[in-house]
Design a protein around this motif. Sequence first.
Motif, short mmCIF file in Angstrom:
data_model
loop_
_atom_site.label_atom_id
_atom_site.label_comp_id
_atom_site.label_asym_id
_atom_site.label_seq_id
_atom_site.Cartn_x
_atom_site.Cartn_y
_atom_site.Cartn_z
N HIS A 36 0.79 -1.24 0.00
CA HIS A 36 0.00 0.00 0.00
C HIS A 36 0.82 1.28 0.00
O HIS A 36 0.33 2.33 -0.38
CB HIS A 36 -0.95 0.00 1.20
CG HIS A 36 -1.98 -1.08 1.08
ND1 HIS A 36 -3.20 -0.89 0.49
CD2 HIS A 36 -1.92 -2.40 1.41
CE1 HIS A 36 -3.88 -2.03 0.49
NE2 HIS A 36 -3.11 -2.96 1.05
N PHE A 37 2.05 1.22 0.49
CA PHE A 37 2.89 2.43 0.45
C PHE A 37 4.36 2.03 0.56
O PHE A 37 4.68 0.90 0.93
CB PHE A 37 2.52 3.41 1.60
CG PHE A 37 2.46 2.76 2.94
CD1 PHE A 37 3.61 2.61 3.71
CD2 PHE A 37 1.27 2.29 3.45
CE1 PHE A 37 3.56 2.00 4.96
CE2 PHE A 37 1.20 1.68 4.69
CZ PHE A 37 2.36 1.53 5.44
N ARG A 38 5.22 2.98 0.18
CA ARG A 38 6.65 2.75 0.15
C ARG A 38 7.32 3.47 1.32
O ARG A 38 7.13 4.68 1.48
CB ARG A 38 7.21 3.37 -1.13
CG ARG A 38 7.90 2.42 -2.06
CD ARG A 38 7.87 3.02 -3.44
NE ARG A 38 8.75 4.17 -3.54
CZ ARG A 38 9.96 4.12 -4.09
NH1 ARG A 38 10.45 3.00 -4.55
NH2 ARG A 38 10.70 5.20 -4.16
N THR A 39 8.08 2.76 2.12
CA THR A 39 8.89 3.42 3.13
C THR A 39 10.32 3.50 2.60
O THR A 39 10.62 2.96 1.53
CB THR A 39 8.86 2.64 4.46
OG1 THR A 39 9.56 1.40 4.25
CG2 THR A 39 7.45 2.36 4.94
N SER A 40 11.22 4.09 3.38
CA SER A 40 12.64 4.15 2.98
C SER A 40 13.19 2.75 2.74
O SER A 40 14.06 2.54 1.90
CB SER A 40 13.47 4.81 4.08
OG SER A 40 13.10 6.15 4.24
#
Length: 330
Positions: A36-40
Amino acid sequence: MAEETAGEWCGWRAAAQEALYGPQGFYRRPEGPAGHFRTSVHASPLYAAAVARLLCRVDEALGRPASLAFVDMGAGRGELVTGVLRALPPEVAARARGYAVELADRPVDVDPRVEWLAEPPGGVTGLLFANEWLDNVPVEVAEVDGAGVPRLVLVRRDGTERLGEPVAGAEAEWLSRWWPLPPEPGTRAEIGLPRDTAWAAARATVERGLAVAVDYAHPAAARPPFGTLTGFRSGRETAPVPDGSCDLTAHVALDACAGPAARLLTQRAALHALGVAGGRPPLSLASTDPTAYVRALAGASEAAELTARGGLGDFGWLVEPVGIADPLLP
Ligand SMILES: C[S@@+](CC[C@H](N)C(=O)[O-])C[C@H]1O[C@@H](n2cnc3c(N)ncnc32)[C@H](O)[C@@H]1O
Protein backbone atom coordinates in the motif's frame (compact mmCIF):
# COMPACT_ATOMS: atom_id res chain seq x y z
CA MET A 1 -23.48 3.79 4.86
CA ALA A 2 -26.81 3.03 6.56
CA GLU A 3 -27.11 4.10 10.19
CA GLU A 4 -27.41 0.49 11.43
CA THR A 5 -24.14 -0.63 9.72
CA ALA A 6 -22.07 2.46 10.54
CA GLY A 7 -21.48 1.17 14.09
CA GLU A 8 -21.00 2.89 17.43
CA TRP A 9 -19.26 6.17 18.10
CA CYS A 10 -15.85 5.85 19.72
CA GLY A 11 -12.58 7.79 19.99
CA TRP A 12 -10.06 7.61 17.14
CA ARG A 13 -7.62 5.60 19.25
CA ALA A 14 -9.96 2.64 19.78
CA ALA A 15 -11.34 2.92 16.25
CA ALA A 16 -7.86 2.82 14.66
CA GLN A 17 -6.70 0.03 17.00
CA GLU A 18 -9.51 -2.22 15.72
CA ALA A 19 -9.23 -1.07 12.09
CA LEU A 20 -5.46 -1.67 11.91
CA TYR A 21 -4.80 -4.54 14.32
CA GLY A 22 -8.15 -6.25 15.00
CA PRO A 23 -8.85 -9.72 13.56
CA GLN A 24 -9.90 -8.19 10.19
CA GLY A 25 -7.41 -5.34 10.53
CA PHE A 26 -5.51 -3.65 7.73
CA TYR A 27 -2.11 -4.87 9.03
CA ARG A 28 -3.31 -8.49 9.23
CA ARG A 29 -3.58 -8.64 5.44
CA PRO A 30 -1.17 -10.88 3.52
CA GLU A 31 0.15 -8.15 1.20
CA GLY A 32 1.66 -6.24 4.18
CA PRO A 33 2.45 -2.50 4.30
CA ALA A 34 4.53 -2.67 1.10
CA GLY A 35 1.32 -3.49 -0.80
CA HIS A 36 0.00 0.00 0.00
CA PHE A 37 2.89 2.43 0.45
CA ARG A 38 6.65 2.75 0.15
CA THR A 39 8.89 3.42 3.13
CA SER A 40 12.64 4.15 2.98
CA VAL A 41 13.14 0.39 3.39
CA HIS A 42 11.41 -0.28 0.06
CA ALA A 43 12.82 2.81 -1.67
CA SER A 44 16.37 1.44 -1.84
CA PRO A 45 18.69 -1.28 -0.47
CA LEU A 46 21.03 1.63 0.38
CA TYR A 47 18.83 2.21 3.44
CA ALA A 48 19.40 -1.26 4.94
CA ALA A 49 23.10 -0.96 4.09
CA ALA A 50 23.28 2.35 5.99
CA VAL A 51 21.47 0.83 8.99
CA ALA A 52 23.94 -2.10 8.85
CA ARG A 53 26.81 0.42 9.04
CA LEU A 54 25.09 2.00 12.04
CA LEU A 55 24.87 -1.45 13.66
CA CYS A 56 28.62 -1.90 13.04
CA ARG A 57 29.29 1.42 14.81
CA VAL A 58 27.14 0.30 17.74
CA ASP A 59 29.08 -2.99 17.76
CA GLU A 60 32.40 -1.09 17.99
CA ALA A 61 31.07 1.15 20.79
CA LEU A 62 29.92 -1.94 22.71
CA GLY A 63 33.37 -3.54 22.39
CA ARG A 64 32.25 -6.27 19.90
CA PRO A 65 30.02 -8.38 22.16
CA ALA A 66 29.69 -12.15 21.60
CA SER A 67 26.02 -11.62 20.69
CA LEU A 68 24.89 -8.45 18.92
CA ALA A 69 21.14 -7.86 18.51
CA PHE A 70 19.36 -6.03 15.72
CA VAL A 71 15.68 -5.49 16.58
CA ASP A 72 13.42 -4.35 13.72
CA MET A 73 10.48 -2.85 15.65
CA GLY A 74 7.20 -2.85 13.66
CA ALA A 75 8.95 -4.92 11.02
CA GLY A 76 6.25 -5.17 8.34
CA ARG A 77 7.30 -8.25 6.37
CA GLY A 78 10.84 -8.24 7.81
CA GLU A 79 12.40 -6.45 4.84
CA LEU A 80 14.75 -4.22 6.91
CA VAL A 81 16.11 -6.89 9.25
CA THR A 82 16.71 -9.19 6.27
CA GLY A 83 18.56 -6.45 4.37
CA VAL A 84 20.64 -5.52 7.42
CA LEU A 85 21.73 -9.12 8.09
CA ARG A 86 22.73 -9.48 4.42
CA ALA A 87 24.72 -6.22 4.39
CA LEU A 88 26.84 -6.95 7.50
CA PRO A 89 30.52 -7.89 7.10
CA PRO A 90 30.97 -11.65 7.80
CA GLU A 91 32.78 -11.12 11.12
CA VAL A 92 29.85 -9.06 12.50
CA ALA A 93 27.17 -11.22 10.83
CA ALA A 94 28.57 -14.26 12.66
CA ARG A 95 27.75 -12.62 16.02
CA ALA A 96 24.51 -10.88 14.98
CA ARG A 97 20.97 -11.96 15.91
CA GLY A 98 18.12 -10.45 13.93
CA TYR A 99 14.67 -10.00 15.44
CA ALA A 100 11.48 -8.88 13.66
CA VAL A 101 8.94 -7.52 16.14
CA GLU A 102 5.56 -7.51 14.44
CA LEU A 103 1.88 -8.03 15.27
CA ALA A 104 1.23 -9.70 11.91
CA ASP A 105 2.15 -13.36 11.38
CA ARG A 106 5.57 -14.40 10.11
CA PRO A 107 5.53 -14.55 6.30
CA VAL A 108 6.57 -17.96 4.95
CA ASP A 109 9.53 -16.70 2.93
CA VAL A 110 11.43 -14.72 5.60
CA ASP A 111 15.16 -15.44 6.03
CA PRO A 112 15.33 -18.33 8.55
CA ARG A 113 17.97 -16.42 10.58
CA VAL A 114 15.28 -13.86 11.56
CA GLU A 115 13.45 -14.53 14.86
CA TRP A 116 9.80 -13.39 14.60
CA LEU A 117 8.33 -12.00 17.84
CA ALA A 118 5.16 -10.16 18.91
CA GLU A 119 7.05 -8.21 21.62
CA PRO A 120 10.62 -6.88 21.64
CA PRO A 121 13.11 -9.19 23.39
CA GLY A 122 14.26 -7.89 26.79
CA GLY A 123 17.79 -6.97 27.89
CA VAL A 124 19.08 -6.23 24.38
CA THR A 125 22.71 -5.47 23.63
CA GLY A 126 22.72 -3.88 20.19
CA LEU A 127 20.43 -1.71 18.06
CA LEU A 128 16.64 -1.37 18.19
CA PHE A 129 15.38 0.38 15.05
CA ALA A 130 11.74 1.45 14.50
CA ASN A 131 11.11 2.63 10.95
CA GLU A 132 7.64 4.15 10.51
CA TRP A 133 6.24 2.32 13.52
CA LEU A 134 5.14 5.19 15.80
CA ASP A 135 2.94 6.89 13.17
CA ASN A 136 0.81 3.72 13.27
CA VAL A 137 0.43 3.70 17.07
CA PRO A 138 -3.21 4.87 17.39
CA VAL A 139 -3.92 8.16 19.16
CA GLU A 140 -6.92 10.24 20.15
CA VAL A 141 -7.76 13.32 18.09
CA ALA A 142 -8.82 16.59 19.74
CA GLU A 143 -10.74 19.40 18.07
CA VAL A 144 -11.59 22.85 19.41
CA ASP A 145 -15.36 23.48 19.60
CA GLY A 146 -17.30 26.71 19.03
CA ALA A 147 -16.63 27.83 22.62
CA GLY A 148 -12.85 27.36 22.28
CA VAL A 149 -12.77 24.07 24.26
CA PRO A 150 -10.68 21.10 22.98
CA ARG A 151 -12.92 18.00 22.78
CA LEU A 152 -12.24 14.39 21.84
CA VAL A 153 -13.26 13.59 18.26
CA LEU A 154 -15.55 10.56 18.01
CA VAL A 155 -15.81 8.53 14.82
CA ARG A 156 -17.88 5.71 13.35
CA ARG A 157 -16.76 2.88 11.06
CA ASP A 158 -17.77 4.89 7.99
CA GLY A 159 -15.50 7.79 9.00
CA THR A 160 -18.29 10.18 10.11
CA GLU A 161 -17.10 12.32 13.02
CA ARG A 162 -18.66 14.29 15.86
CA LEU A 163 -17.27 15.93 18.98
CA GLY A 164 -17.35 14.16 22.36
CA GLU A 165 -16.32 15.12 25.89
CA PRO A 166 -13.76 17.86 26.65
CA VAL A 167 -10.21 16.48 26.74
CA ALA A 168 -9.27 15.79 30.38
CA GLY A 169 -6.65 14.24 32.66
CA ALA A 170 -3.31 13.04 31.30
CA GLU A 171 -4.43 13.72 27.72
CA ALA A 172 -5.20 17.36 28.55
CA GLU A 173 -1.82 17.65 30.26
CA TRP A 174 -0.07 16.20 27.20
CA LEU A 175 -1.87 18.70 24.94
CA SER A 176 -0.97 21.70 27.04
CA ARG A 177 2.68 20.57 27.32
CA TRP A 178 3.29 19.41 23.73
CA TRP A 179 0.56 20.70 21.42
CA PRO A 180 -1.38 23.61 22.97
CA LEU A 181 -4.40 24.31 20.77
CA PRO A 182 -5.39 27.92 20.03
CA PRO A 183 -9.02 28.75 20.86
CA GLU A 184 -10.02 28.87 17.15
CA PRO A 185 -12.90 26.46 16.40
CA GLY A 186 -11.91 23.56 14.14
CA THR A 187 -8.21 23.47 15.01
CA ARG A 188 -7.09 19.92 15.74
CA ALA A 189 -4.29 17.94 17.36
CA GLU A 190 -3.33 14.29 17.69
CA ILE A 191 -2.67 13.43 21.34
CA GLY A 192 0.68 11.61 21.18
CA LEU A 193 0.67 10.19 24.72
CA PRO A 194 0.36 6.48 23.66
CA ARG A 195 3.35 6.95 21.35
CA ASP A 196 5.49 8.42 24.15
CA THR A 197 4.56 5.39 26.29
CA ALA A 198 5.13 2.87 23.47
CA TRP A 199 8.53 4.35 22.62
CA ALA A 200 9.63 4.50 26.28
CA ALA A 201 8.76 0.78 26.64
CA ALA A 202 10.61 -0.18 23.43
CA ARG A 203 13.67 1.89 24.40
CA ALA A 204 13.70 0.28 27.86
CA THR A 205 14.33 -3.13 26.25
CA VAL A 206 17.80 -1.92 25.22
CA GLU A 207 20.21 -2.65 28.07
CA ARG A 208 23.25 -1.32 26.19
CA GLY A 209 23.40 0.09 22.70
CA LEU A 210 21.14 2.36 20.68
CA ALA A 211 17.42 2.88 20.09
CA VAL A 212 16.33 4.76 16.96
CA ALA A 213 12.82 5.81 15.86
CA VAL A 214 12.38 7.15 12.32
CA ASP A 215 9.16 8.80 11.22
CA TYR A 216 7.30 11.72 9.69
CA ALA A 217 7.64 14.22 12.51
CA HIS A 218 6.76 17.76 13.55
CA PRO A 219 8.47 19.87 16.24
CA ALA A 220 6.70 21.82 18.99
CA ALA A 221 7.38 25.09 17.15
CA ALA A 222 5.59 23.93 13.99
CA ARG A 223 2.67 21.63 14.78
CA PRO A 224 0.18 21.45 11.88
CA PRO A 225 -2.94 23.48 12.85
CA PHE A 226 -5.42 20.80 11.72
CA GLY A 227 -3.39 17.67 12.55
CA THR A 228 -2.18 15.11 10.01
CA LEU A 229 -4.47 12.09 10.41
CA THR A 230 -4.91 10.49 6.99
CA GLY A 231 -5.38 7.18 5.18
CA PHE A 232 -3.42 5.24 2.54
CA ARG A 233 -4.73 2.56 0.24
CA SER A 234 -2.96 0.96 -2.74
CA GLY A 235 -0.30 3.68 -2.93
CA ARG A 236 -2.75 6.61 -2.71
CA GLU A 237 -3.62 9.00 0.08
CA THR A 238 -7.28 8.65 1.00
CA ALA A 239 -9.78 9.84 3.63
CA PRO A 240 -9.15 8.18 7.00
CA VAL A 241 -11.95 5.65 7.44
CA PRO A 242 -11.58 3.16 10.33
CA ASP A 243 -13.11 0.13 8.57
CA GLY A 244 -9.94 -1.92 7.98
CA SER A 245 -9.74 -0.96 4.29
CA CYS A 246 -6.86 1.51 4.57
CA ASP A 247 -3.82 2.46 6.61
CA LEU A 248 -4.46 5.13 9.28
CA THR A 249 -1.47 7.28 10.08
CA ALA A 250 -0.60 10.59 11.72
CA HIS A 251 2.79 12.33 11.90
CA VAL A 252 4.68 11.92 15.17
CA ALA A 253 5.60 14.48 17.84
CA LEU A 254 9.03 12.84 18.15
CA ASP A 255 10.24 15.58 20.51
CA ALA A 256 7.58 14.43 23.01
CA CYS A 257 8.82 10.83 22.74
CA ALA A 258 12.47 11.77 23.40
CA GLY A 259 14.16 10.40 26.51
CA PRO A 260 16.85 12.27 28.48
CA ALA A 261 19.81 11.12 26.30
CA ALA A 262 18.02 11.63 22.98
CA ARG A 263 19.08 13.60 19.93
CA LEU A 264 16.78 14.51 17.04
CA LEU A 265 18.10 14.93 13.52
CA THR A 266 16.79 14.72 9.99
CA GLN A 267 17.10 11.54 7.94
CA ARG A 268 19.21 13.60 5.53
CA ALA A 269 21.77 14.39 8.26
CA ALA A 270 21.68 10.84 9.65
CA LEU A 271 22.23 9.20 6.26
CA HIS A 272 24.97 11.66 5.34
CA ALA A 273 26.70 10.73 8.62
CA LEU A 274 26.42 7.08 7.54
CA GLY A 275 28.01 7.73 4.15
CA VAL A 276 24.90 7.88 1.93
CA ALA A 277 25.59 10.60 -0.64
CA GLY A 278 23.56 11.60 -3.70
CA GLY A 279 26.40 12.99 -5.85
CA ARG A 280 26.61 11.98 -9.54
CA PRO A 281 29.46 9.67 -10.55
CA PRO A 282 32.22 11.28 -12.69
CA LEU A 283 31.32 11.36 -16.39
CA SER A 284 34.72 9.86 -17.25
CA LEU A 285 33.51 6.57 -15.69
CA ALA A 286 30.90 6.30 -18.47
CA SER A 287 33.63 5.67 -21.06
CA THR A 288 36.05 3.62 -18.92
CA ASP A 289 33.41 1.36 -17.26
CA PRO A 290 29.88 1.96 -18.57
CA THR A 291 28.31 -0.77 -16.38
CA ALA A 292 29.83 0.70 -13.20
CA TYR A 293 28.69 4.16 -14.34
CA VAL A 294 25.06 3.05 -14.78
CA ARG A 295 25.13 1.28 -11.38
CA ALA A 296 26.61 4.36 -9.68
CA LEU A 297 24.03 6.59 -11.35
CA ALA A 298 21.17 4.40 -10.08
CA GLY A 299 22.69 4.43 -6.58
CA ALA A 300 23.02 8.22 -6.67
CA SER A 301 19.37 8.66 -7.61
CA GLU A 302 18.23 6.30 -4.83
CA ALA A 303 20.43 8.15 -2.32
CA ALA A 304 18.91 11.42 -3.53
CA GLU A 305 15.40 10.05 -2.90
CA LEU A 306 16.30 8.88 0.63
CA THR A 307 17.74 12.30 1.52
CA ALA A 308 15.39 14.57 -0.49
CA ARG A 309 14.10 17.86 0.89
CA GLY A 310 10.30 17.80 0.96
CA GLY A 311 10.45 13.98 1.00
CA LEU A 312 12.10 11.14 2.91
CA GLY A 313 15.11 13.30 3.83
CA ASP A 314 12.89 15.45 6.08
CA PHE A 315 11.89 12.47 8.25
CA GLY A 316 12.98 12.70 11.88
CA TRP A 317 15.53 10.32 13.44
CA LEU A 318 15.20 10.09 17.21
CA VAL A 319 18.53 8.65 18.36
CA GLU A 320 18.88 7.40 21.94
CA PRO A 321 22.20 5.92 23.09
CA VAL A 322 22.05 3.65 26.14
CA GLY A 323 25.42 3.33 27.93
CA ILE A 324 27.46 4.19 24.80
CA ALA A 325 28.50 7.40 23.04
CA ASP A 326 26.26 8.58 20.19
CA PRO A 327 27.58 6.60 17.20
CA LEU A 328 26.20 9.13 14.71
CA LEU A 329 28.40 11.94 16.00
CA PRO A 330 31.64 12.46 14.03
C1 LIG B 1 4.13 1.41 8.44
S1 LIG B 1 4.50 -0.22 8.82
C2 LIG B 1 6.28 -0.14 8.74
C3 LIG B 1 6.92 -1.42 8.30
C4 LIG B 1 8.45 -1.38 8.16
N1 LIG B 1 9.08 -0.98 9.41
C5 LIG B 1 8.87 -0.45 7.05
O1 LIG B 1 9.43 0.60 7.34
O2 LIG B 1 8.65 -0.78 5.88
C6 LIG B 1 4.20 -0.36 10.57
C7 LIG B 1 4.23 -1.77 11.08
O3 LIG B 1 4.24 -1.77 12.52
C8 LIG B 1 3.49 -2.88 12.97
N2 LIG B 1 3.12 -2.65 14.37
C9 LIG B 1 2.30 -1.69 14.84
N3 LIG B 1 2.21 -1.73 16.20
C10 LIG B 1 3.01 -2.75 16.58
C11 LIG B 1 3.36 -3.30 17.86
N4 LIG B 1 2.86 -2.80 18.99
N5 LIG B 1 4.21 -4.34 17.90
C12 LIG B 1 4.71 -4.85 16.74
N6 LIG B 1 4.42 -4.37 15.51
C13 LIG B 1 3.59 -3.33 15.42
C14 LIG B 1 2.34 -2.96 11.99
O4 LIG B 1 1.70 -4.23 12.01
C15 LIG B 1 3.04 -2.63 10.67
O5 LIG B 1 3.49 -3.80 10.01
